[in-house]
Write an enzyme that holds these catalytic residues in place. Structure first.
Site, PDB file in Angstrom:
ATOM      1  N   ASN A 144       0.967  -1.031   0.032  1.00  0.00           N
ATOM      2  CA  ASN A 144      -0.262   0.085   0.010  1.00  0.00           C
ATOM      3  C   ASN A 144       0.859   1.244  -0.063  1.00  0.00           C
ATOM      4  O   ASN A 144       0.708   2.182  -0.864  1.00  0.00           O
ATOM      5  CB  ASN A 144      -0.821   0.002   1.082  1.00  0.00           C
ATOM      6  CG  ASN A 144      -2.086  -1.011   0.975  1.00  0.00           C
ATOM      7  OD1 ASN A 144      -2.553  -1.217  -0.128  1.00  0.00           O
ATOM      8  ND2 ASN A 144      -2.789  -1.394   1.982  1.00  0.00           N
ATOM      9  N   ASP A 182      -5.700  -7.919   5.495  1.00  0.00           N
ATOM     10  CA  ASP A 182      -4.822  -8.924   4.575  1.00  0.00           C
ATOM     11  C   ASP A 182      -4.854 -10.322   5.213  1.00  0.00           C
ATOM     12  O   ASP A 182      -4.025 -10.948   5.129  1.00  0.00           O
ATOM     13  CB  ASP A 182      -3.324  -8.288   4.270  1.00  0.00           C
ATOM     14  CG  ASP A 182      -2.758  -8.187   5.618  1.00  0.00           C
ATOM     15  OD1 ASP A 182      -2.984  -7.892   6.758  1.00  0.00           O
ATOM     16  OD2 ASP A 182      -1.476  -8.451   5.764  1.00  0.00           O
TER      17      ASP A 182
END
Length: 182
Positions: free
Chosen positions: A58, A93
């Site tokens: 990210n 995640d």
């Protein structure tokens, strides 16, 4: 009308990003599997997967690429499971695979196979990024490790964190210590 009701139901049990089942549905399926396991006397297992250093994806490539990576990982997990298995995005995640009628030993074999596949795959290639990630994976089984759904999830999560808090990039089974990955 019937089609719309079915679609609404699908949306309530499915994660938008990965198209896997969501955590809410995991709790329902766990209750069902515990009932079946008690009634028919078989084991089932959970595999808890966390992507190592996902935040770096990210931070480096942006949240859209992070979401795309989660989607790719979700699809890979789903396509590498049996038809009777369930794949869930637990949150962030983290993913959970529920393996009906599967012993801890067999689940560890599946976990090691999934570990190798995730680790050996080059991700986001269609976007020209060639990202590599590794997973930390925990395994727990019912009824060997727990007799409740929340404790079973906790045992699989704790086993995953045993990997995460040591070397990362590996598989650990509840109550067995670290398993060596070849």
């Amino acid at each position: 009308m019937r089609r719309h009701v079915k679609r609404i139901h699908e949306l309530t049990i499915t994660d938008d990003c990965t198209n896997l089942y969501n955590a809410r549905h995991l709790h329902f399926i766990l209750e069902t599997e515990i009932y079946r396991s008690q009634r028919y006397g078989y084991e089932f297992s959970l595999i808890f997967i966390d992507l190592d250093f996902f935040k770096r994806v990210n931070d480096t490539h942006g949240h859209l690429m992070g979401s795309k990576l989660l989607s790719e990982v979700g699809q890979l997990l789903k396509t590498n499971c049996r038809l009777i298995d369930f794949a869930f995005r637990y949150g962030g995640d983290e993913f959970v695979i529920l393996l009906p009628q599967t012993s801890k030993e067999s689940a560890c074999t599946v976990a090691r196979r999934l570990h190798k596949i995730v680790r050996d795959t080059t991700w986001l290639t269609t976007d020209g990024l060639n990202v590599r990630i590794t997973p930390s994976i925990g395994v727990a089984s019912y009824p060997a490790d727990s007799r409740t759904k929340l404790q079973l999830l906790q045992m699989a999560d704790d086993a995953m964190y045993a990997v995460k808090n040591s070397t990362r990039d590996g598989v650990c089974a509840a109550g067995q210590g670290r398993l060596v990955i070849s």
